[in-house]
Design an enzyme around this catalytic site. Structure first.
Site, PDB file in Angstrom:
ATOM      1  N   ARG A 119       0.865  -1.188   0.000  1.00  0.00           N
ATOM      2  CA  ARG A 119       0.000   0.000   0.000  1.00  0.00           C
ATOM      3  C   ARG A 119       0.891   1.223   0.000  1.00  0.00           C
ATOM      4  O   ARG A 119       2.089   1.124   0.220  1.00  0.00           O
ATOM      5  CB  ARG A 119      -0.944  -0.016   1.193  1.00  0.00           C
ATOM      6  CG  ARG A 119      -0.214  -0.153   2.515  1.00  0.00           C
ATOM      7  CD  ARG A 119      -1.199  -0.189   3.658  1.00  0.00           C
ATOM      8  NE  ARG A 119      -0.505  -0.481   4.899  1.00  0.00           N
ATOM      9  CZ  ARG A 119      -1.103  -0.574   6.072  1.00  0.00           C
ATOM     10  NH1 ARG A 119      -2.408  -0.422   6.165  1.00  0.00           N
ATOM     11  NH2 ARG A 119      -0.419  -0.817   7.163  1.00  0.00           N
ATOM     12  N   ASN A 157      -4.573   6.673   3.835  1.00  0.00           N
ATOM     13  CA  ASN A 157      -4.297   6.003   5.103  1.00  0.00           C
ATOM     14  C   ASN A 157      -2.852   6.221   5.495  1.00  0.00           C
ATOM     15  O   ASN A 157      -1.940   5.897   4.740  1.00  0.00           O
ATOM     16  CB  ASN A 157      -4.560   4.500   4.993  1.00  0.00           C
ATOM     17  CG  ASN A 157      -4.559   3.834   6.360  1.00  0.00           C
ATOM     18  OD1 ASN A 157      -5.382   4.180   7.214  1.00  0.00           O
ATOM     19  ND2 ASN A 157      -3.643   2.927   6.581  1.00  0.00           N
ATOM     20  N   GLU A 158      -2.667   6.789   6.685  1.00  0.00           N
ATOM     21  CA  GLU A 158      -1.323   6.999   7.220  1.00  0.00           C
ATOM     22  C   GLU A 158      -0.382   7.505   6.120  1.00  0.00           C
ATOM     23  O   GLU A 158       0.600   6.852   5.765  1.00  0.00           O
ATOM     24  CB  GLU A 158      -0.794   5.726   7.880  1.00  0.00           C
ATOM     25  CG  GLU A 158      -1.608   5.372   9.108  1.00  0.00           C
ATOM     26  CD  GLU A 158      -1.042   4.223   9.943  1.00  0.00           C
ATOM     27  OE1 GLU A 158      -0.255   3.432   9.388  1.00  0.00           O
ATOM     28  OE2 GLU A 158      -1.382   4.133  11.131  1.00  0.00           O
ATOM     29  N   GLU A 315      -7.294   4.734  15.383  1.00  0.00           N
ATOM     30  CA  GLU A 315      -6.947   3.308  15.425  1.00  0.00           C
ATOM     31  C   GLU A 315      -6.108   3.037  16.655  1.00  0.00           C
ATOM     32  O   GLU A 315      -5.231   3.828  16.996  1.00  0.00           O
ATOM     33  CB  GLU A 315      -6.032   2.919  14.249  1.00  0.00           C
ATOM     34  CG  GLU A 315      -6.632   2.872  12.889  1.00  0.00           C
ATOM     35  CD  GLU A 315      -5.574   2.447  11.854  1.00  0.00           C
ATOM     36  OE1 GLU A 315      -4.615   1.736  12.205  1.00  0.00           O
ATOM     37  OE2 GLU A 315      -5.713   2.862  10.702  1.00  0.00           O
ATOM     38  N   TRP A 323       3.704  -6.850  13.560  1.00  0.00           N
ATOM     39  CA  TRP A 323       4.906  -6.419  12.848  1.00  0.00           C
ATOM     40  C   TRP A 323       6.166  -6.467  13.710  1.00  0.00           C
ATOM     41  O   TRP A 323       7.252  -6.196  13.227  1.00  0.00           O
ATOM     42  CB  TRP A 323       4.724  -5.014  12.265  1.00  0.00           C
ATOM     43  CG  TRP A 323       4.464  -3.959  13.294  1.00  0.00           C
ATOM     44  CD1 TRP A 323       5.401  -3.401  14.131  1.00  0.00           C
ATOM     45  CD2 TRP A 323       3.223  -3.357  13.613  1.00  0.00           C
ATOM     46  NE1 TRP A 323       4.792  -2.484  14.948  1.00  0.00           N
ATOM     47  CE2 TRP A 323       3.458  -2.432  14.661  1.00  0.00           C
ATOM     48  CE3 TRP A 323       1.927  -3.505  13.116  1.00  0.00           C
ATOM     49  CZ2 TRP A 323       2.445  -1.661  15.214  1.00  0.00           C
ATOM     50  CZ3 TRP A 323       0.930  -2.726  13.672  1.00  0.00           C
ATOM     51  CH2 TRP A 323       1.187  -1.822  14.701  1.00  0.00           C
ATOM     52  N   GLU A 363      -1.854  -8.742   7.190  1.00  0.00           N
ATOM     53  CA  GLU A 363      -2.080  -8.597   8.632  1.00  0.00           C
ATOM     54  C   GLU A 363      -3.076  -9.624   9.167  1.00  0.00           C
ATOM     55  O   GLU A 363      -3.891  -9.319  10.030  1.00  0.00           O
ATOM     56  CB  GLU A 363      -2.515  -7.162   8.935  1.00  0.00           C
ATOM     57  CG  GLU A 363      -1.427  -6.175   8.533  1.00  0.00           C
ATOM     58  CD  GLU A 363      -1.566  -4.809   9.165  1.00  0.00           C
ATOM     59  OE1 GLU A 363      -0.736  -4.486  10.023  1.00  0.00           O
ATOM     60  OE2 GLU A 363      -2.503  -4.073   8.802  1.00  0.00           O
ATOM     61  N   PHE A 365      -2.710 -11.900  11.226  1.00  0.00           N
ATOM     62  CA  PHE A 365      -2.602 -12.173  12.659  1.00  0.00           C
ATOM     63  C   PHE A 365      -2.668 -10.912  13.514  1.00  0.00           C
ATOM     64  O   PHE A 365      -2.371 -10.951  14.696  1.00  0.00           O
ATOM     65  CB  PHE A 365      -1.347 -12.991  12.972  1.00  0.00           C
ATOM     66  CG  PHE A 365      -1.491 -14.423  12.539  1.00  0.00           C
ATOM     67  CD1 PHE A 365      -2.330 -15.290  13.240  1.00  0.00           C
ATOM     68  CD2 PHE A 365      -0.842 -14.890  11.398  1.00  0.00           C
ATOM     69  CE1 PHE A 365      -2.503 -16.601  12.818  1.00  0.00           C
ATOM     70  CE2 PHE A 365      -1.009 -16.202  10.976  1.00  0.00           C
ATOM     71  CZ  PHE A 365      -1.844 -17.062  11.685  1.00  0.00           C
ATOM     72  N   HIS A 366      -3.024  -9.790  12.904  1.00  0.00           N
ATOM     73  CA  HIS A 366      -3.208  -8.585  13.725  1.00  0.00           C
ATOM     74  C   HIS A 366      -4.507  -8.737  14.515  1.00  0.00           C
ATOM     75  O   HIS A 366      -5.514  -9.183  13.983  1.00  0.00           O
ATOM     76  CB  HIS A 366      -3.263  -7.334  12.839  1.00  0.00           C
ATOM     77  CG  HIS A 366      -3.103  -6.063  13.624  1.00  0.00           C
ATOM     78  ND1 HIS A 366      -4.117  -5.533  14.375  1.00  0.00           N
ATOM     79  CD2 HIS A 366      -2.034  -5.269  13.794  1.00  0.00           C
ATOM     80  CE1 HIS A 366      -3.667  -4.431  14.980  1.00  0.00           C
ATOM     81  NE2 HIS A 366      -2.404  -4.254  14.638  1.00  0.00           N
TER      82      HIS A 366
HETATM   83  C1  GLA Z   1      -1.956   1.064  10.780  1.00  0.00           C
HETATM   84  C2  GLA Z   1      -2.794   1.054   9.538  1.00  0.00           C
HETATM   85  C3  GLA Z   1      -3.818  -0.042   9.512  1.00  0.00           C
HETATM   86  C4  GLA Z   1      -3.212  -1.322  10.010  1.00  0.00           C
HETATM   87  C5  GLA Z   1      -2.713  -1.086  11.401  1.00  0.00           C
HETATM   88  C6  GLA Z   1      -2.234  -2.327  12.109  1.00  0.00           C
HETATM   89  O1  GLA Z   1      -2.467   1.857  11.764  1.00  0.00           O
HETATM   90  O2  GLA Z   1      -3.445   2.281   9.315  1.00  0.00           O
HETATM   91  O3  GLA Z   1      -4.273  -0.187   8.188  1.00  0.00           O
HETATM   92  O4  GLA Z   1      -2.182  -1.706   9.154  1.00  0.00           O
HETATM   93  O5  GLA Z   1      -1.660  -0.162  11.352  1.00  0.00           O
HETATM   94  O6  GLA Z   1      -1.011  -2.772  11.660  1.00  0.00           O
END
Ligand code: GLA
Ligand code: GLA
Length: 671
Positions: A119, A157-158, A315, A323, A363, A365-366
């Site tokens: 991404r 996103n981020e 979030e 990670w 992700e 396993f997040h």
């Molecule tokens: C970030 C991203 C999310 C996800 C989380 C958890 O905050 O914005 O999409 O990847 O980390 O890893």
């Protein structure tokens, strides 16, 4: 940069506190989606972030738009009474677009393009990406404008996560233009960057490159490249925001920051004024025993960049991340403590990544609000309880954190300057000193605002300038004015060393504060991690020492061991009235730092949010209608706080002394 239309009148997107998370129904069959909605309603979810990675869903082929899936989801969510923070899907470049335009991939410092498939796979300066991304944003905004479920926008996103520093030819061109705009002439640029060192002076802007691999670049260029990269990403945000504003002028627009200790990939404090709601993603690091203090630092910093808040926790994690080398689950009780610690520090939301744990993908396993195990899991039980607690805390929404008498100054540019170029210590960590001081204040239940270095300081009793390596003359002046007006200032080592060009302020360190402090140093004596020095009052110095002279200040403690034994270590200059300016030329170990702060806070008359037992965090939020004392016990033993009121979480009334059980949380409506 596109010009911004004025900020609309924006109400908070949900009544009371927002509760929910990222929602990715495109990963699941329809029956699962129906189950999701039923469970969300059951536990009080009122906001989800939708469509973050859905570009290819909305535009499966070049120029062919299909919003049928989105329409269905928005209608279902609306029927369920759940509001939508709708994402522009620009974080995930579709594979068809990568195939059509491979040149838009960002390149690392060796000129290698990122592989497609993750991404943020775009060069922030790419005009091709800009065109395609604005086309999908335009189509999306046109399509959903007026839908009652959509209450806010979440851009990308981020921004900068993975692509913040690009060295492709397009970025090089853009960097040249940025530098030309900043400095105007090559002579001014050569002067600013000090290019006469090693005979590197430019004769034309055409000769400038991004500071890429394997040559030692000069500190001014490195710092400007950080600034440029932040600006390039902000341009993308502003371009998307301008499109959204045209179609939905009443909806707030934000993007999710990653505010931690700093320096961050982009300059959030300078971005924040462009956000209608300032939002953060925050993840704790399991092996850090003081992770709750790091969390509180990010919250205090969020407040500092959002004009006091409320801000939005967009979030965080319900359990482990995936990670790290070893991803530790949250300890019992931590899910609630972490969620409410963000609220205590000014967030009006508790949002997670993500609602339902994914089965596949990077992700898989997040952790999530709804784990792989389903609803009969500890996490979902805790999340359900949290939903109930947030409903009990409804009246807290809209209040702000009050009672901060201490400000800590922070500047991303200071952190960037510190890592740009060779320094006396080349493993410098910008936030070590600030974190140690913040932690010590946390343990004293003293409320602190972590402020951008250019903030108005009026009203505070103490202003601390911790390792603020870069400072402008204007910001240094405002710190001095604060002391001259009767305030207490503490400046620590490696503050005020360089100006905005990353150029040393000569005439004795720290040049920017020398006159204010009445003390200066001529040479750094960094310490290895194994070394420490003693001070003649019994304190211990770590990480660094300096050869200090006084010039108007009183010596509070001198070095009594090490290479600078016999010279001042801690000084204090008394100003007219109550003003004072302290210089701490070394970091103090935790016990010594505590004694130092007790003295400074005592002299300045700083009071804690409440008297508490060790390990209990105390923060107060207030509004015109109520005062709420958040008490979070991070210790393994039962604790207490001196206060009176009703615990909103249980309805219990406490008189004079509030028990706070081990690992527990109390939110007191004070009387
Ligand atoms: C970030 C991203 C999310 C996800 C989380 C958890 O905050 O914005 O999409 O990847 O980390 O890893
Ligand atoms: C070498 C070089 C000098 C200077 C010093 C200090 O001796 O010849 O130009 O760089 O190292 O690093």
């Amino acid at each position: 940069m596109p010009t911004e239309s004025p900020r609309p009148v924006t109400a908070w997107p949900t009544p009371a506190l927002s509760f929910g998370g990222d929602y990715s129904p495109e990963q699941w069959p329809h029956e699962t989606v129906l189950e999701d909605l039923a469970l969300m309603r059951e536990i009080g979810v009122n906001l989800v972030t939708l469509g973050v990675f859905s570009w290819v869903k909305h535009e499966p082929r070049d120029g062919q738009f299909d919003f049928s899936w989105l329409d269905g989801m928005l209608d279902l969510l609306h029927e369920a009474g759940i509001r939508v923070d709708l994402a522009t899907p620009t974080a995930s470049v579709p594979m068809w677009l990568h195939r059509l335009h491979p040149e838009m991939l960002p390149q690392d410092e060796f000129g290698h393009p990122l592989a497609p498939g993750g991404r943020n796979g775009f060069c922030p300066s790419s005009p091709v990406y800009r065109d395609f991304s604005l086309r999908i944003v335009e189509a999306l905004a046109t399509h959903v404008a007026g839908h009652p479920a959509v209450v806010m926008w979440h851009v990308g996103n981020e921004l900068g996560g993975g692509n913040a520093r690009c060295h492709c030819p397009v970025s090089n061109d853009h960097f040249r233009r940025w530098v030309q705009q900043r400095y105007g002439s090559v002579d001014a640029l050569n002067e600013a960057w000090g290019m006469s060192f090693w005979g590197n002076s430019y004769s034309s802007f055409e000769e400038i490159t991004t500071p890429s691999s394997r040559t030692a670049h000069n500190p001014g260029q490195l710092l400007d490249y950080e600034r440029f990269s932040s600006d390039a990403l902000l341009d993308q945000y502003l371009a998307e925001k301008a499109v959204l504003r045209r179609h939905t002028p009443d909806l707030p627009v934000t993007t999710n920051f990653m505010v931690g200790l700093g320096p961050d990939v982009v300059d959030y404090a300078r971005w924040a004024p462009h956000m209608d709601i300032v939002a953060n993603d925050h993840y704790t690091y399991g092996p850090d025993p003081l992770r709750h203090q790091e969390l509180s630092f990010s919250g205090d910093r969020m407040r500092g960049i959002s004009a006091g808040g409320p801000w939005m926790l967009m979030e965080h994690a319900a359990g482990a991340a995936s990670w790290h080398a070893i991803n530790q689950a949250k300890k019992p009780g931590e899910l609630l403590r972490h969620a409410l610690a963000h609220v205590a520090r000014g967030s009006d939301s508790v949002m997670y990544f993500q609602w339902r744990a994914s089965k596949s993908g990077t992700e898989q396993f997040h952790s999530a609000m709804l784990p792989h195990a389903g609803r009969t899991s500890r996490i979902f039980g805790d999340i359900t309880a949290l939903g109930g607690h947030l409903a009990s805390l409804a009246e807290v929404a809209g209040s702000t954190v009050t009672g901060a008498q201490v400000a800590l100054l922070h500047d991303n540019e200071a952190g960037w300057a510190l890592k740009s170029g060779l320094k006396p210590t080349n493993q410098p960590v910008y936030a070590d000193t600030i974190r140690a001081i913040h932690g010590s204040l946390f343990e004293r239940a003293v409320t602190v605002d972590v402020l951008p270095a250019w903030s108005d300081l009026a009203g505070y009793k103490v202003v601390i300038v911790p390792g603020l390596f870069l400072v402008s003359a204007e910001n240094a002046r405002s710190v001095a004015d604060f002391a001259e007006a009767g305030g207490t200032v503490v400046v620590t080592w490696f503050s005020g060393i360089v100006d905005e060009r990353n150029t040393v302020i000569t005439g004795g360190y720290p040049g920017a504060f020398r006159d204010l402090l009445g003390a200066w140093s001529e040479e750094f004596y960094p310490l290895t991690p194994e070394e420490s020095v003693t001070l003649d009052n019994g304190w211990r110095g770590i990480r660094s020492s300096e050869l200090v002279h006084t010039d108007g200040a009183e010596v509070i403690a001198g070095y009594s061991s090490g290479d600078v034994a016999g010279y001042p270590a801690v000084t204090r200059r008394a100003l007219a009235g109550t003003g004072s300016a302290w210089y701490l030329s070394t970091d103090l170990d935790p016990a010594s730092l505590g004694e130092f702060l007790d003295r400074v806070l005592g002299e300045a008359g700083v009071t804690p949010a409440a008297r508490v037992s060790p390990g209990v965090e105390a923060v107060r939020r207030s509004s015109s209608t109520g005062s709420y004392l958040f008490l979070l016990n991070h210790a393994a033993t039962d604790g207490w706080a001196d206060a009176t009121g009703v615990d909103l979480l249980t309805g219990t009334r406490h008189e004079a002394r509030v028990p706070v059980p081990a690992g527990g949380v109390v939110v007191l409506r004070e009387e």
